[in-house]
Design a protein around this motif. Structure first.
Motif, PDB file in Angstrom:
ATOM      1  N   ASP A  74       0.813  -1.223   0.000  1.00  0.00           N
ATOM      2  CA  ASP A  74       0.000   0.000   0.000  1.00  0.00           C
ATOM      3  C   ASP A  74       0.841   1.266   0.000  1.00  0.00           C
ATOM      4  N   ALA A  75       2.146   1.143   0.224  1.00  0.00           N
ATOM      5  CA  ALA A  75       2.999   2.333   0.296  1.00  0.00           C
ATOM      6  C   ALA A  75       3.072   3.011  -1.069  1.00  0.00           C
ATOM      7  N   PRO A  76       3.057   4.347  -1.083  1.00  0.00           N
ATOM      8  CA  PRO A  76       3.185   5.054  -2.363  1.00  0.00           C
ATOM      9  C   PRO A  76       4.560   4.775  -2.984  1.00  0.00           C
ATOM     10  N   ARG A  77       4.641   4.938  -4.314  1.00  0.00           N
ATOM     11  CA  ARG A  77       5.863   4.608  -5.031  1.00  0.00           C
ATOM     12  C   ARG A  77       6.215   5.727  -6.012  1.00  0.00           C
ATOM     13  N   ILE A  78       7.500   5.783  -6.362  1.00  0.00           N
ATOM     14  CA  ILE A  78       7.998   6.726  -7.367  1.00  0.00           C
ATOM     15  C   ILE A  78       8.452   5.924  -8.572  1.00  0.00           C
ATOM     16  N   ASP A  79       7.930   6.264  -9.720  1.00  0.00           N
ATOM     17  CA  ASP A  79       8.317   5.548 -10.937  1.00  0.00           C
ATOM     18  C   ASP A  79       9.739   5.905 -11.362  1.00  0.00           C
ATOM     19  N   ILE A  80      10.425   4.922 -11.958  1.00  0.00           N
ATOM     20  CA  ILE A  80      11.745   5.118 -12.565  1.00  0.00           C
ATOM     21  C   ILE A  80      11.586   4.914 -14.066  1.00  0.00           C
ATOM     22  N   GLY A  87      10.873   0.723 -13.542  1.00  0.00           N
ATOM     23  CA  GLY A  87      10.539   0.175 -12.239  1.00  0.00           C
ATOM     24  C   GLY A  87      10.048   1.256 -11.320  1.00  0.00           C
ATOM     25  N   SER A  88      10.284   1.078 -10.002  1.00  0.00           N
ATOM     26  CA  SER A  88       9.790   2.052  -9.035  1.00  0.00           C
ATOM     27  C   SER A  88      10.544   1.920  -7.725  1.00  0.00           C
ATOM     28  N   ILE A  89      10.394   2.948  -6.882  1.00  0.00           N
ATOM     29  CA  ILE A  89      11.000   2.995  -5.558  1.00  0.00           C
ATOM     30  C   ILE A  89       9.873   3.153  -4.544  1.00  0.00           C
ATOM     31  N   SER A  90       9.909   2.348  -3.496  1.00  0.00           N
ATOM     32  CA  SER A  90       8.890   2.443  -2.456  1.00  0.00           C
ATOM     33  C   SER A  90       9.245   3.569  -1.490  1.00  0.00           C
ATOM     34  N   LEU A  91       8.263   4.399  -1.138  1.00  0.00           N
ATOM     35  CA  LEU A  91       8.487   5.433  -0.139  1.00  0.00           C
ATOM     36  C   LEU A  91       8.543   4.851   1.272  1.00  0.00           C
ATOM     37  N   MET A  92       8.160   3.592   1.444  1.00  0.00           N
ATOM     38  CA  MET A  92       8.375   2.931   2.723  1.00  0.00           C
ATOM     39  C   MET A  92       9.840   2.505   2.795  1.00  0.00           C
ATOM     40  N   GLY A  93      10.593   3.211   3.591  1.00  0.00           N
ATOM     41  CA  GLY A  93      12.022   2.933   3.708  1.00  0.00           C
ATOM     42  C   GLY A  93      12.847   3.511   2.582  1.00  0.00           C
ATOM     43  N   GLY A  94      12.187   4.113   1.572  1.00  0.00           N
ATOM     44  CA  GLY A  94      12.927   4.601   0.407  1.00  0.00           C
ATOM     45  C   GLY A  94      13.640   3.476  -0.310  1.00  0.00           C
ATOM     46  N   PRO A 154       7.722  14.899  -3.695  1.00  0.00           N
ATOM     47  CA  PRO A 154       6.832  15.788  -4.458  1.00  0.00           C
ATOM     48  C   PRO A 154       5.779  14.992  -5.219  1.00  0.00           C
ATOM     49  N   ALA A 155       4.604  15.583  -5.352  1.00  0.00           N
ATOM     50  CA  ALA A 155       3.527  14.918  -6.081  1.00  0.00           C
ATOM     51  C   ALA A 155       3.941  14.655  -7.524  1.00  0.00           C
ATOM     52  N   ASN A 156       3.555  13.466  -8.011  1.00  0.00           N
ATOM     53  CA  ASN A 156       3.810  13.067  -9.410  1.00  0.00           C
ATOM     54  C   ASN A 156       5.305  13.031  -9.764  1.00  0.00           C
ATOM     55  N   ALA A 157       6.144  12.852  -8.774  1.00  0.00           N
ATOM     56  CA  ALA A 157       7.590  12.794  -9.042  1.00  0.00           C
ATOM     57  C   ALA A 157       7.919  11.520  -9.821  1.00  0.00           C
ATOM     58  N   VAL A 158       8.810  11.654 -10.789  1.00  0.00           N
ATOM     59  CA  VAL A 158       9.305  10.520 -11.585  1.00  0.00           C
ATOM     60  C   VAL A 158      10.818  10.639 -11.653  1.00  0.00           C
ATOM     61  N   LEU A 159      11.537   9.555 -11.341  1.00  0.00           N
ATOM     62  CA  LEU A 159      12.993   9.570 -11.383  1.00  0.00           C
ATOM     63  C   LEU A 159      13.473   9.265 -12.793  1.00  0.00           C
ATOM     64  N   THR A 160      14.157  10.231 -13.392  1.00  0.00           N
ATOM     65  CA  THR A 160      14.756  10.071 -14.721  1.00  0.00           C
ATOM     66  C   THR A 160      16.179  10.632 -14.655  1.00  0.00           C
ATOM     67  N   ARG A 179      16.972  12.919   1.347  1.00  0.00           N
ATOM     68  CA  ARG A 179      17.702  12.041   0.434  1.00  0.00           C
ATOM     69  C   ARG A 179      17.402  12.465  -1.003  1.00  0.00           C
ATOM     70  N   VAL A 180      18.448  12.883  -1.720  1.00  0.00           N
ATOM     71  CA  VAL A 180      18.298  13.227  -3.134  1.00  0.00           C
ATOM     72  C   VAL A 180      18.761  12.019  -3.959  1.00  0.00           C
ATOM     73  N   MET A 181      17.827  11.460  -4.735  1.00  0.00           N
ATOM     74  CA  MET A 181      18.107  10.262  -5.529  1.00  0.00           C
ATOM     75  C   MET A 181      18.195  10.658  -6.990  1.00  0.00           C
ATOM     76  N   SER A 182      19.269  10.238  -7.634  1.00  0.00           N
ATOM     77  CA  SER A 182      19.423  10.504  -9.066  1.00  0.00           C
ATOM     78  C   SER A 182      19.900   9.229  -9.756  1.00  0.00           C
ATOM     79  N   ILE A 183      19.793   9.198 -11.077  1.00  0.00           N
ATOM     80  CA  ILE A 183      20.177   8.025 -11.855  1.00  0.00           C
ATOM     81  C   ILE A 183      20.811   8.486 -13.158  1.00  0.00           C
ATOM     82  N   ASP A 184      21.796   7.741 -13.656  1.00  0.00           N
ATOM     83  CA  ASP A 184      22.443   8.113 -14.917  1.00  0.00           C
ATOM     84  C   ASP A 184      21.793   7.376 -16.083  1.00  0.00           C
ATOM     85  N   ASP A 185      22.447   7.395 -17.234  1.00  0.00           N
ATOM     86  CA  ASP A 185      21.870   6.789 -18.432  1.00  0.00           C
ATOM     87  C   ASP A 185      22.049   5.275 -18.475  1.00  0.00           C
TER      88      ASP A 185
END
Length: 602
Positions: A74-80, A87-94, A154-160, A179-185
């Motif tokens: 049920d935890a909200p998630r951030i799409d990658i 994929g996605s990242i769970s906001l439970m525990g990040g 943030p609402a509707n955040a997507v990691l790109t 925690r600032v999360m970033s990803i490369d190519d």
């Protein structure tokens, strides 16, 4: 029983022993299991307990106070979303716990599922990464973010690659964690963690990263391939398979099976699979504690990278960085991180083996030939030609000696007739004959001795490297890392039924086109070699090409292709060298005569 029959029986038994040993060392490859197959999910509400004071999240102990969620699902998630990862990242525990590779499928069918590297808690064999802070002084475990902390984003955040995502958590007692999360190519995440202390007293915390596996994953269980924990510590590589992790001593400081290493500089730790890996990489050259753990009660394997304690004074902020690689073990990609992004020894996360001084150059040559040719099958043929050209001077001496021995065959037959059953007299006569004609009978073994490390190294390269996975050649060979899919049992697809799979008892008889060509090429090459004077040995040698045809029948097509090419080039070289010495080999002329002689001797 006469000596000849004894020799034949002994040779037959020894051949059987060789076959058994071969299949123990080089068993046929098992069919690939689909890790995305449906599994029964275990229901949990936050899978881990609280952080003990001064320590990291454990896998045993009392449960923590969980967020008001019915389950982790049920935890909200951030799409990658990147070109290479979804994929996605769970906001439970990040948690980074849902990673699929866009470039790779489970099978050669483009409609098959994408490869799943990391998977969520509640799935079969959950596998994920965690980051956080462990309390040291001035703050307790309940007030640092843990595995069950519900972060905000943030609402509707997507990691790109273009849009990092910031997670925040306020503990309500004077500290704000970010925690600032970033990803490369490619496959690298960067985690920049900060702690801001707005309270009136200083606190001390340690930043950490964890990679955790629930249960032992399905592995190839093959000695030529390492699967399990892998880490670099001050430039020294260590590999521990899952069995070894389970046998680690109990570490009193950790309270479980564990092995700590205090790394001064240049280190990383994580888990590696056949083609994929998930690795924690602390930033910079700062020291950190590298720990491998196994929690027996829940069968959880854990890799930790814990950085030194940091004191945060009132009104101040501290920052810690680390990286997470989770993806394919591509040589070019790993080399980029090693050479351009200061990840020391990262290319060695590919299992080059103890003969790396052979394996690495062979792969480098094959990789560059593939870049030039564009087809891995033709590149293997090109690699074989280059290797044969390099060893040609040694091969020339060997084949020249074989040509002389062929010329001495009639004289050896006369010696055999004159000596009768006197083996000592026969051996002495042969040695005198060799000495008189300046022939070294051992020189014929030289090409085979040279081929052994080359063959093993190429086998290693084809088996372990990402670049050979699902690499097509042409026609029916669409995956050079797998056995030839054709079968003589259904006349190579002409009959309306499928060939038996590798799990069938008939698999060893299910020879494809390439293994049959291998047997023929070995037989042709053998026809140029001097026949042993002992009839029993001659019979064994006569059967060896066909024995090896079955032994190598279930090996990777790329390896069989190399061996066919090698045999063909060897045959041509040996034939031409013998002709240059005035001897004309009769490859086909004496087949019937030789068969009758061996049958009579048996």
């Amino acid at each position: 029983m006469d000596d000849q029959n004894k020799n034949l029986l002994l040779a037959t038994v020894l051949s059987g022993v060789v076959l058994v040993i071969w299949f123990v060392l080089f068993p046929p490859e098992e069919p690939v299991q689909d890790p995305n197959a449906p599994a029964v999910a275990e229901q949990t509400v936050g899978d881990q307990p609280a952080i003990a004071s001064g320590d990291l999240p454990t896998a045993d102990g009392s449960a923590a106070a969980a967020p008001e969620l019915s389950s982790e699902a049920d935890a909200p998630r951030i799409d990658i979303k990147t070109d290479r990862i979804t994929g996605s990242i769970s906001l439970m525990g990040g948690r980074v716990d849902d990673i699929q590779l866009a470039d790779y499928h489970e099978t050669i069918d483009p409609e098959s599922p994408n490869v799943q590297v990391l998977s969520r808690v509640g799935s079969d064999n959950a596998y994920y990464a965690l980051f956080g802070w462990a309390p040291v002084e001035g703050i307790d475990a309940a007030n640092v973010p843990g595995p069950d902390t519900l972060w905000t984003a943030p609402a509707n955040a997507v990691l790109t690659p273009e849009t990092p995502v910031t997670l925040t958590w306020d503990n309500g007692v004077g500290q704000v964690f970010t925690r600032v999360m970033s990803i490369d190519d490619n496959f690298m995440f960067t985690m920049n963690q900060t702690v801001e202390n707005t309270s009136a007293a200083p606190i001390s915390v340690r930043p950490y990263g964890i990679v955790r596996r629930h249960g032992q994953p399905d592995t190839r269980k093959f000695f030529i391939l390492h699967e399990g924990l892998i880490r670099m510590s001050d430039g020294k590589l260590e590999e521990l398979d899952y069995k070894a992790l389970g046998k680690m001593d109990i570490d009193e400081r950790e309270g479980t099976n564990a092995k700590r290493i205090e790394v001064e500089t240049n280190g990383w730790i994580g888990f590696t699979d056949h083609y994929w890996q998930t690795i924690l990489i602390p930033d910079g050259d700062a020291p950190f504690r590298s720990t491998a753990k196994f929690f027996e009660s829940r069968e959880i394997y854990q890799a930790e990278a814990v950085q030194p304690a940091m004191t945060v004074a009132p009104g101040e902020k501290v920052e810690a960085g680390s990286r997470l690689f989770t993806g394919a073990k591509e040589w070019e990609t790993l080399k980029h991180y090693e050479q351009d992004e200061n990840v020391g020894g990262f290319v060695d996360s590919i299992d080059w083996g103890m003969f790396f001084f052979f394996t690495k150059p062979i792969f480098w040559l094959l990789h560059n030939l593939h870049a030039l040719i564009g087809n891995m099958g033709w590149s293997i043929i090109g690699l074989t030609i280059v290797i044969k050209a390099i060893v040609l001077p040694l091969a020339y001496k060997s084949y020249s000696s074989m040509a002389k021995m062929r010329e001495l065959q009639p004289e050896m037959e006369k010696l055999k007739e004159a000596a009768g059953d006197d083996r000592m007299k026969m051996q002495q006569g042969m040695m005198e004959l060799y000495k008189k004609n300046k022939v070294n009978p051992a020189s014929g073994c030289l090409p085979m001795i040279i081929q052994i490390p080359i063959f093993f190294s190429l086998y290693k390269v084809i088996f372990v490297t990402m670049e050979l996975r699902q690499a097509p050649w042409f026609g029916w060979i669409q995956d050079l890392s797998q056995p030839d899919p054709s079968s003589i049992l259904n006349l190579f697809g002409l009959l309306p039924f499928a060939a038996p799979g590798p799990e069938s008892v008939f698999a060893i008889l299910s020879l494809g086109i390439l293994p049959i060509l291998l047997g023929i090429s070995m037989w042709l090459q053998q026809r140029l070699n001097p026949a042993p004077t002992d009839p029993a040995q001659a019979m064994v040698f006569a059967w060896m090409p066909w024995v090896f045809m079955f032994m190598l029948g279930n090996f990777a097509s790329g390896l069989v292709l190399y061996w066919i090419t090698n045999n063909t080039i060897t045959f041509i070289q040996q034939y031409l060298i013998m002709r240059s010495h005035g001897y004309k080999p009769d490859v086909f002329g004496n087949i019937k005569k030789t068969f009758k002689r061996n049958k009579k001797a048996a």
